[in-house]
Design a protein around this motif. Structure first.
Motif, PDB file in Angstrom:
ATOM      1  N   GLY A   1      -7.941   4.338  -1.862  1.00  0.00           N
ATOM      2  CA  GLY A   1      -7.695   3.949  -0.485  1.00  0.00           C
ATOM      3  C   GLY A   1      -6.244   3.695  -0.156  1.00  0.00           C
ATOM      4  O   GLY A   1      -5.938   3.037   0.845  1.00  0.00           O
ATOM      5  N   GLY A   2      -5.337   4.193  -0.976  1.00  0.00           N
ATOM      6  CA  GLY A   2      -3.920   3.983  -0.737  1.00  0.00           C
ATOM      7  C   GLY A   2      -3.392   2.656  -1.244  1.00  0.00           C
ATOM      8  O   GLY A   2      -2.219   2.339  -1.039  1.00  0.00           O
ATOM      9  N   ARG A   3      -4.258   1.875  -1.903  1.00  0.00           N
ATOM     10  CA  ARG A   3      -3.817   0.580  -2.419  1.00  0.00           C
ATOM     11  C   ARG A   3      -2.725   0.777  -3.467  1.00  0.00           C
ATOM     12  O   ARG A   3      -2.785   1.695  -4.293  1.00  0.00           O
ATOM     13  CB  ARG A   3      -5.009  -0.162  -3.034  1.00  0.00           C
ATOM     14  CG  ARG A   3      -4.691  -1.548  -3.584  1.00  0.00           C
ATOM     15  CD  ARG A   3      -5.989  -2.256  -3.990  1.00  0.00           C
ATOM     16  NE  ARG A   3      -6.737  -1.486  -4.964  1.00  0.00           N
ATOM     17  CZ  ARG A   3      -6.573  -1.605  -6.287  1.00  0.00           C
ATOM     18  NH1 ARG A   3      -5.673  -2.441  -6.772  1.00  0.00           N
ATOM     19  NH2 ARG A   3      -7.302  -0.880  -7.106  1.00  0.00           N
ATOM     20  N   ALA A   4      -1.707  -0.103  -3.450  1.00  0.00           N
ATOM     21  CA  ALA A   4      -0.612  -0.024  -4.414  1.00  0.00           C
ATOM     22  C   ALA A   4      -1.002  -0.733  -5.703  1.00  0.00           C
ATOM     23  O   ALA A   4      -1.394  -1.902  -5.687  1.00  0.00           O
ATOM     24  CB  ALA A   4       0.647  -0.641  -3.833  1.00  0.00           C
ATOM     25  N   VAL A   5      -0.904  -0.023  -6.810  1.00  0.00           N
ATOM     26  CA  VAL A   5      -1.255  -0.573  -8.119  1.00  0.00           C
ATOM     27  C   VAL A   5       0.019  -0.694  -8.952  1.00  0.00           C
ATOM     28  O   VAL A   5       0.738   0.301  -9.145  1.00  0.00           O
ATOM     29  CB  VAL A   5      -2.271   0.332  -8.843  1.00  0.00           C
ATOM     30  CG1 VAL A   5      -2.590  -0.243 -10.219  1.00  0.00           C
ATOM     31  CG2 VAL A   5      -3.536   0.484  -8.008  1.00  0.00           C
ATOM     32  N   HIS A   6       0.290  -1.889  -9.422  1.00  0.00           N
ATOM     33  CA  HIS A   6       1.490  -2.100 -10.237  1.00  0.00           C
ATOM     34  C   HIS A   6       1.334  -1.370 -11.566  1.00  0.00           C
ATOM     35  O   HIS A   6       0.307  -1.452 -12.219  1.00  0.00           O
ATOM     36  CB  HIS A   6       1.723  -3.590 -10.481  1.00  0.00           C
ATOM     37  CG  HIS A   6       3.083  -3.909 -11.005  1.00  0.00           C
ATOM     38  ND1 HIS A   6       3.392  -3.880 -12.343  1.00  0.00           N
ATOM     39  CD2 HIS A   6       4.238  -4.231 -10.366  1.00  0.00           C
ATOM     40  CE1 HIS A   6       4.662  -4.204 -12.514  1.00  0.00           C
ATOM     41  NE2 HIS A   6       5.197  -4.405 -11.325  1.00  0.00           N
ATOM     42  N   THR A   7       2.379  -0.657 -11.966  1.00  0.00           N
ATOM     43  CA  THR A   7       2.321   0.116 -13.206  1.00  0.00           C
ATOM     44  C   THR A   7       2.577  -0.724 -14.441  1.00  0.00           C
ATOM     45  O   THR A   7       2.426  -0.235 -15.564  1.00  0.00           O
ATOM     46  CB  THR A   7       3.356   1.252 -13.175  1.00  0.00           C
ATOM     47  OG1 THR A   7       4.678   0.683 -13.147  1.00  0.00           O
ATOM     48  CG2 THR A   7       3.144   2.144 -11.966  1.00  0.00           C
TER      49      THR A   7
ATOM     50  N   ARG B   1       0.854  -1.177   0.000  1.00  0.00           N
ATOM     51  CA  ARG B   1       0.000   0.000   0.000  1.00  0.00           C
ATOM     52  C   ARG B   1       0.897   1.236   0.000  1.00  0.00           C
ATOM     53  O   ARG B   1       2.119   1.124   0.160  1.00  0.00           O
ATOM     54  CB  ARG B   1      -0.884   0.018   1.250  1.00  0.00           C
ATOM     55  CG  ARG B   1      -0.098   0.070   2.556  1.00  0.00           C
ATOM     56  CD  ARG B   1      -1.000  -0.035   3.767  1.00  0.00           C
ATOM     57  NE  ARG B   1      -0.243  -0.089   5.014  1.00  0.00           N
ATOM     58  CZ  ARG B   1       0.169   0.970   5.689  1.00  0.00           C
ATOM     59  NH1 ARG B   1      -0.104   2.190   5.232  1.00  0.00           N
ATOM     60  NH2 ARG B   1       0.850   0.841   6.807  1.00  0.00           N
ATOM     61  N   PHE B   2       0.290   2.385  -0.171  1.00  0.00           N
ATOM     62  CA  PHE B   2       1.028   3.638  -0.034  1.00  0.00           C
ATOM     63  C   PHE B   2       0.660   4.259   1.302  1.00  0.00           C
ATOM     64  O   PHE B   2      -0.512   4.473   1.601  1.00  0.00           O
ATOM     65  CB  PHE B   2       0.714   4.591  -1.183  1.00  0.00           C
ATOM     66  CG  PHE B   2       1.570   4.341  -2.394  1.00  0.00           C
ATOM     67  CD1 PHE B   2       2.745   5.057  -2.600  1.00  0.00           C
ATOM     68  CD2 PHE B   2       1.216   3.372  -3.325  1.00  0.00           C
ATOM     69  CE1 PHE B   2       3.540   4.824  -3.706  1.00  0.00           C
ATOM     70  CE2 PHE B   2       1.999   3.128  -4.434  1.00  0.00           C
ATOM     71  CZ  PHE B   2       3.170   3.858  -4.621  1.00  0.00           C
TER      72      PHE B   2
END
Length: 209
Positions: free
Chosen positions: A167-173, A27-28
């Motif tokens: 929601g701060g979830r980390a999304v792979h680019t 997450r961020f």
């Protein structure tokens, strides 16, 4: 009379194994002085190394060898301590004090305008393990050169890149193996490091017999 049994292929110390995977729940998180930074849902002090979030892996050498993949912890340890990627022992020649290194076209990049220096993601290889490596690794048959180097210094990482989602979830680019310098804090905040890259200096060709 039957011939001698073929010698079993030794699995290099740095190679990943199938059962060494670990969950990567990311997450961020907002930092104390502002701004977002990539982090684990359950952060540990050991996650941040040299200012970068390091991918979690196990270190049990269990399961089938993953020949095209390196174990992040063991690769990192080899790079920081100049350990041999094959046997895992100190690669420094006790007589000369220099470090033997095998370079390949895919894992080495020369530094423009700086002679006898470059960046590599492949760890050192001790003198005792060099003949075995050159003889048994197909990749080294394509393009490789052997040197001794005077010193190595951590300089960058190879990383997967992420961006903040809902929601701060980390999304792979979708970016894998991105070269991020240890002096690039803005990029490091969004990076999950999988390999450490070092700068090797004073490279001298080594004749292998």
């Amino acid at each position: 009379m039957t011939g001698a049994a073929p010698r079993a292929l030794r699995v290099p110390y740095v190679i990943a194994h199938a059962d060494e995977g670990a969950p990567q729940r990311l997450r961020f998180a907002r930092r104390p002085f502002g701004g977002l930074r990539l982090a684990y849902d359950n952060p540990r002090r050991s996650d941040l190394v040299r200012g970068v979030l390091r991918a979690r892996v196990l270190n049990n050498r269990q399961g089938a060898p993953q020949w095209r993949k390196l174990n992040t912890l063991r690769q990192w340890r080899c790079m920081e301590r100049n350990l041999c990627q094959v046997c895992g022992l100190d690669a420094t020649d006790p007589i000369t004090g220099r470090i033997p290194w095998i370079t390949t076209a895919t894992a080495f990049r020369a530094i423009p305008d700086v002679s006898n220096s470059g960046y590599t993601s492949a760890p050192a290889t001790c003198l005792a393990c060099i003949p075995e490596s050159l003889g048994m690794c197909p990749q080294l048959h394509v393009s490789s050169a052997v040197y001794t180097v005077a010193r190595s210094e951590p300089a960058a990482v190879l990383a997967d890149m992420f961006s903040p989602g809902p929601g701060g979830r980390a999304v792979h680019t979708g970016e894998h193996n991105v070269l991020v310098g240890l002096n690039e804090p803005a990029l490091l905040r969004s990076a999950l490091a999988t390999q450490l890259i070092v700068r090797i200096e004073d490279m001298r060709p080594l004749k292998v017999t």
